[in-house]
Design a protein around this motif. Structure first.
Motif, PDB file in Angstrom:
ATOM      1  N   LEU A   2     -44.380  37.560  -6.138  1.00 16.76           N
ATOM      2  CA  LEU A   2     -43.724  36.224  -5.668  1.00 16.76           C
ATOM      3  C   LEU A   2     -42.414  36.313  -5.455  1.00 16.76           C
ATOM      4  O   LEU A   2     -41.935  35.557  -4.250  1.00 16.76           O
ATOM      5  CB  LEU A   2     -43.866  35.150  -6.831  1.00 16.76           C
ATOM      6  N   HIS A   3     -41.620  36.899  -6.097  1.00 12.51           N
ATOM      7  CA  HIS A   3     -40.058  36.991  -5.802  1.00 12.51           C
ATOM      8  C   HIS A   3     -39.903  37.579  -4.572  1.00 12.51           C
ATOM      9  O   HIS A   3     -39.179  37.071  -3.625  1.00 12.51           O
ATOM     10  CB  HIS A   3     -39.423  37.842  -6.839  1.00 12.51           C
ATOM     11  N   ILE A   4     -40.720  38.753  -4.202  1.00 10.13           N
ATOM     12  CA  ILE A   4     -40.550  39.524  -2.909  1.00 10.13           C
ATOM     13  C   ILE A   4     -40.879  38.460  -1.780  1.00 10.13           C
ATOM     14  O   ILE A   4     -40.085  38.259  -0.578  1.00 10.13           O
ATOM     15  CB  ILE A   4     -41.376  40.688  -2.727  1.00 10.13           C
ATOM     16  N   PHE A   6     -40.759  35.417  -1.789  1.00 16.76           N
ATOM     17  CA  PHE A   6     -40.019  34.349  -1.631  1.00 16.76           C
ATOM     18  C   PHE A   6     -38.529  34.813  -1.104  1.00 16.76           C
ATOM     19  O   PHE A   6     -37.944  33.988  -0.264  1.00 16.76           O
ATOM     20  CB  PHE A   6     -39.368  33.945  -3.404  1.00 16.76           C
ATOM     21  N   LEU A   7     -38.102  35.862  -1.135  1.00 20.20           N
ATOM     22  CA  LEU A   7     -36.922  36.447  -0.354  1.00 20.20           C
ATOM     23  C   LEU A   7     -37.115  36.569   1.077  1.00 20.20           C
ATOM     24  O   LEU A   7     -36.323  36.202   1.944  1.00 20.20           O
ATOM     25  CB  LEU A   7     -36.818  37.662  -0.815  1.00 20.20           C
ATOM     26  N   THR A  56     -31.419  27.224  -8.478  1.00 16.83           N
ATOM     27  CA  THR A  56     -31.750  28.235  -8.130  1.00 16.83           C
ATOM     28  C   THR A  56     -30.580  28.980  -7.506  1.00 16.83           C
ATOM     29  O   THR A  56     -30.265  30.193  -7.913  1.00 16.83           O
ATOM     30  CB  THR A  56     -32.994  28.366  -7.417  1.00 16.83           C
ATOM     31  N   TRP A  57     -29.972  28.481  -6.574  1.00 17.94           N
ATOM     32  CA  TRP A  57     -29.050  29.174  -5.976  1.00 17.94           C
ATOM     33  C   TRP A  57     -27.665  29.346  -6.755  1.00 17.94           C
ATOM     34  O   TRP A  57     -26.849  30.287  -6.311  1.00 17.94           O
ATOM     35  CB  TRP A  57     -28.693  28.517  -4.429  1.00 17.94           C
ATOM     36  N   HIS A  60     -28.614  32.294  -9.044  1.00 17.31           N
ATOM     37  CA  HIS A  60     -28.664  33.514  -8.259  1.00 17.31           C
ATOM     38  C   HIS A  60     -27.999  33.264  -6.888  1.00 17.31           C
ATOM     39  O   HIS A  60     -28.587  33.053  -5.795  1.00 17.31           O
ATOM     40  CB  HIS A  60     -30.099  33.585  -7.952  1.00 17.31           C
ATOM     41  N   TYR A  63     -28.794  34.429  -3.053  1.00 15.17           N
ATOM     42  CA  TYR A  63     -29.720  33.670  -2.131  1.00 15.17           C
ATOM     43  C   TYR A  63     -28.949  32.980  -1.131  1.00 15.17           C
ATOM     44  O   TYR A  63     -29.472  32.840  -0.089  1.00 15.17           O
ATOM     45  CB  TYR A  63     -30.426  32.679  -2.970  1.00 15.17           C
ATOM     46  N   ILE A 102     -44.210  28.344  -6.404  1.00 15.13           N
ATOM     47  CA  ILE A 102     -42.958  28.544  -7.456  1.00 15.13           C
ATOM     48  C   ILE A 102     -42.656  27.075  -7.977  1.00 15.13           C
ATOM     49  O   ILE A 102     -42.298  26.861  -9.081  1.00 15.13           O
ATOM     50  CB  ILE A 102     -42.085  29.004  -6.704  1.00 15.13           C
TER      51      ILE A 102
END
Length: 210
Positions: A2-4, A6-7, A56-57, A60, A63, A102
């Motif tokens: 999911l993370h990949i 998402f990016l 989220t940003w 992190h 992002y 997500i």
């Protein structure tokens, strides 16, 4: 996984938003801002509404660097972008279902009711595009044509139903996203639209016309 995805999705969203900024002749700051808002706005709106902090940003910050960098890179690649239209439609569809799952996960972690979980997924998947269109002074695509929010809702419902029935999490995640992705791509291919409400005031007869 999911993370990949998402990016990849936020990168694609930022680049398509940069093209929208270019059509409005925005400066480079506007391009970066629109790219970041489009890619991260849905998750930010969700977190603010659900009281889920940090955003989220904020948690992190890279992002922001990814989305701003992707938007700026688009300035130098307009001719290439024209030939990648179909690819970006696919990546947008992938982003929709990934953001939806997500968003559902965030709401579930907060222990919220099922209805709120589904709405959380829809907000995450759709609000970024709405913000983009509003900032570009356009009626949001979400309200004009195509199956978009409904695809997000269906994806969220399938995801929640699968988990409720006790199926493996990975299987449910992949299955819900594949169904949502297929539905979105079919809607694009066959131009499936939601029914529209058209209302026009009837002209009142002028007594002088009698």
């Amino acid at each position: 996984m999911l993370h990949i995805l998402f990016l990849i999705a936020i990168t694609a969203e930022a680049m398509t938003a940069a093209l929208a900024a270019g059509r409005r002749s925005m400066d480079w700051v506007g391009v970066c801002l629109l790219g970041c808002v489009t890619a991260l706005g849905g998750g930010s709106a969700r977190d603010v509404l659900l009281g889920h902090y940090p955003l989220t940003w904020v948690e992190h910050p890279y992002y922001l660097a990814i989305t701003a960098g992707a938007a700026l890179a688009t300035i130098f690649l307009p001719k290439i972008m024209r030939h990648l239209h179909q690819l970006f439609l696919l990546l947008d569809a992938v982003g929709l279902v990934v953001f939806t799952v997500i968003g559902c996960n965030v709401a579930m972690q907060l222990g919220l009711p099922t209805g709120v979980v589904i709405v959380s997924g829809m907000i995450t998947g759709c609000v970024g595009g709405v913000l983009r269109d509003v900032l570009c002074n356009e009626i949001p695509l979400l309200f004009r044509r195509e199956l978009y929010a409904s695809v997000s809702v269906i994806t969220g419902c399938l995801y929640i139903a699968g988990l409720y029935l006790g199926y493996p999490h990975l299987l449910v995640t992949i299955g819900a996203m594949l169904v949502g992705l297929a539905l979105r791509l079919l809607a694009l291919r066959f131009e499936w639209n939601m029914p529209k409400f058209v209302y026009a005031e009837e002209k009142t007869a002028d007594p002088g016309d009698r």
